[in-house]
Design a protein around this motif. Structure first.
Motif, PDB file in Angstrom:
ATOM      1  N   GLU A 108       0.989  -1.167  -0.017  1.00  0.00           N
ATOM      2  CA  GLU A 108       0.051   0.090   0.040  1.00  0.00           C
ATOM      3  C   GLU A 108       0.825   1.254  -0.026  1.00  0.00           C
ATOM      4  O   GLU A 108       1.712   1.372   0.836  1.00  0.00           O
ATOM      5  N   SER A 163       1.526   5.424  -0.376  1.00  0.00           N
ATOM      6  CA  SER A 163       1.054   6.853  -0.516  1.00  0.00           C
ATOM      7  C   SER A 163       1.989   7.660  -0.627  1.00  0.00           C
ATOM      8  O   SER A 163       3.151   7.652  -0.244  1.00  0.00           O
ATOM      9  N   THR A 173      -4.184  11.887   1.192  1.00  0.00           N
ATOM     10  CA  THR A 173      -4.298  11.188   2.507  1.00  0.00           C
ATOM     11  C   THR A 173      -4.803   9.759   2.326  1.00  0.00           C
ATOM     12  O   THR A 173      -5.060   8.992   3.221  1.00  0.00           O
ATOM     13  N   ARG A 174      -5.116   9.355   1.133  1.00  0.00           N
ATOM     14  CA  ARG A 174      -5.684   8.024   0.801  1.00  0.00           C
ATOM     15  C   ARG A 174      -4.445   6.910   0.281  1.00  0.00           C
ATOM     16  O   ARG A 174      -3.279   7.755  -0.181  1.00  0.00           O
ATOM     17  N   THR A 175      -4.716   6.010  -0.152  1.00  0.00           N
ATOM     18  CA  THR A 175      -3.748   5.068  -0.903  1.00  0.00           C
ATOM     19  C   THR A 175      -3.630   5.235  -2.177  1.00  0.00           C
ATOM     20  O   THR A 175      -4.856   5.397  -2.960  1.00  0.00           O
ATOM     21  N   ASN A 193     -11.291  15.499   4.963  1.00  0.00           N
ATOM     22  CA  ASN A 193     -11.033  14.113   4.309  1.00  0.00           C
ATOM     23  C   ASN A 193     -11.567  13.072   5.414  1.00  0.00           C
ATOM     24  O   ASN A 193     -11.120  13.514   6.618  1.00  0.00           O
ATOM     25  N   GLU A 249      -7.680   7.917   7.288  1.00  0.00           N
ATOM     26  CA  GLU A 249      -7.316   6.644   6.379  1.00  0.00           C
ATOM     27  C   GLU A 249      -7.626   5.340   7.169  1.00  0.00           C
ATOM     28  O   GLU A 249      -7.204   5.448   8.317  1.00  0.00           O
ATOM     29  N   SER A 289      -7.039   0.863   6.377  1.00  0.00           N
ATOM     30  CA  SER A 289      -6.930  -0.315   5.300  1.00  0.00           C
ATOM     31  C   SER A 289      -7.960  -1.180   5.495  1.00  0.00           C
ATOM     32  O   SER A 289      -8.689  -1.280   6.189  1.00  0.00           O
ATOM     33  N   TYR A 349     -15.379   6.920   8.776  1.00  0.00           N
ATOM     34  CA  TYR A 349     -14.870   6.191   7.632  1.00  0.00           C
ATOM     35  C   TYR A 349     -15.903   6.260   6.596  1.00  0.00           C
ATOM     36  O   TYR A 349     -15.663   6.135   5.515  1.00  0.00           O
ATOM     37  N   LYS A 396     -13.330   3.975  -2.422  1.00  0.00           N
ATOM     38  CA  LYS A 396     -13.330   5.261  -1.748  1.00  0.00           C
ATOM     39  C   LYS A 396     -13.302   6.349  -2.855  1.00  0.00           C
ATOM     40  O   LYS A 396     -12.998   5.951  -3.948  1.00  0.00           O
ATOM     41  N   ASN A 438     -11.672  10.320   0.506  1.00  0.00           N
ATOM     42  CA  ASN A 438     -11.427   9.182   1.344  1.00  0.00           C
ATOM     43  C   ASN A 438     -12.277   8.453   2.077  1.00  0.00           C
ATOM     44  O   ASN A 438     -12.340   7.665   2.820  1.00  0.00           O
TER      45      ASN A 438
END
Length: 354
Positions: free
Chosen positions: A153, A155, A160-162, A261, A264, A266, A290, A330, A334
């Motif tokens: 993963e 970034s 701020t996301r993957t 946002n 984060e 996973s 989330y 997402k 995010n």
């Protein structure tokens, strides 16, 4: 006339009745023993933990299985069995060891432990391979090294996301400046690799060569000076006396609220939260951030049903579930937009799809 008495029981030796009674009594004792000493072998609750799985470092072994009365730890390195519920052990040589735990003499579980001779400072963390200085707008190729790595993963410091999955992704930076690159391998958030690189602006090349001979130099300031004369009153001073001054208006604060946002998370972390919802230690409200407050996002269950998220949480609450696959989709903020999940429910000691 005498009444004839009917005997429903034949003439059987009393020893047979005593034998059947003894068998029934022993069966009841066995059932009671099994009831109070039964262990769900499939759901054994034990863990193996160490800060670093390297030679001569202490590894912790602990079991919290319900109904467990006896334990046997076989560390796979030719050392003796350890019969404590919680114990510590260190391995003297690097390699792969199959650790076996036997609970109550009949439930045996195996787990592979990999011991290396490399410390955390020299290679325990994932290694990010990339240039230290790159150019904005160009495709930059990244690579990583981590023994036993299966999921990756990435970034790249602009969101701020993957941003990417896979061992060797490519990425185009959209802005200049320092960027913090992070990499999580196998969902191990505690050992995240970090590398800082600098994104430089594009170099602009001149279309035509500059001819220095044709350059016209600036004239000295004396050439622009006016002759010295008598001071005169500016007519603008008298005119400003007759211009009305408008009252000062109060400034208003901007009423537009900037949207934040979502934090984060996973796939593995969200899987743990869903297991806690099923165990009723958490509710859907604990996942609000989330989802950006939207409980009606669609959930595809076992590639068969499509239900809103809040109904899915009601369906799994209070059940023993085993999640076999999970995928989160997402948006740019995010926020989780939809979920694809495959799981089984334990009914009558059997795992089956709901």
């Amino acid at each position: 006339m005498k009444k004839r008495r009917i005997n429903f029981l034949p003439n059987i030796d009393p020893k047979i009745y005593m034998s059947f009674g003894a068998i029934l009594f022993l069966s009841l004792i066995f059932l009671v023993y099994q009831y109070f000493h039964h262990v769900d072998c499939e759901n054994a609750n034990y863990y193996i933990h160490a800060d670093e799985y390297i030679v001569n470092k202490v590894v912790e072994f602990n079991d919290n299985t319900d109904g467990a009365k006896s334990w046997e730890w076989d560390f796979g390195d030719s050392t003796g069995l350890d019969k404590r519920q919680r114990t510590l052990h260190s391995f003297k040589k690097p390699g792969e060891y199959i650790v076996k735990l036997t609970i109550n003499g009949n439930c045996t579980h195996e787990k592979l432990v990999t011991i290396t001779s490399i410390s955390q400072q020299t290679g325990y963390l994932p290694a990010i391979i990339s240039p230290s200085v790159v150019t904005v707008g160009e495709s930059i190729y990244f690579d990583a090294e981590k023994e036993g790595g299966e999921s990756w993963e990435w970034s790249f410091g602009e969101t701020t996301r993957t941003d990417a999955l896979g061992k060797s992704p490519s990425y185009k930076f959209k802005s200049v400046g320092e960027k913090k690159i992070t990499l999580i391998v196998n969902g191990d958030v505690e050992h995240t690799a970090v590398k800082t690189i600098y994104v430089a602006p594009k170099t602009i090349k001149a279309k035509h060569k500059i001819d220095i001979k044709s350059y016209e130099f600036e004239r000295p300031h004396v050439a622009f000076s006016l002759p010295i004369g008598n001071a005169q009153k500016d007519p603008l001073v008298d005119m400003l006396q007759y211009i009305p001054v408008s009252p000062k208006t109060k400034s208003k604060k901007d009423s537009v609220i900037t949207e934040k946002n979502a934090p984060e998370i996973s796939n593995e972390q969200f899987r743990l939260l869903l297991n806690q919802v099923a165990a009723q230690t958490k509710t859907k409200d604990d996942l609000k951030d989330y989802l950006c407050g939207k409980y009606d996002i669609p959930v595809v269950v076992n590639d068969d049903k499509l239900i809103p998220f809040d109904q899915f949480c009601q369906n799994i609450a209070g059940k023993k579930i085993k999640i076999t696959a999970l995928r989160l989709n997402k948006n740019q903020k995010n926020c989780i937009q939809n979920i694809n999940i495959q799981y089984k429910v334990k009914k009558y000691l059997i795992w089956m799809k709901e």
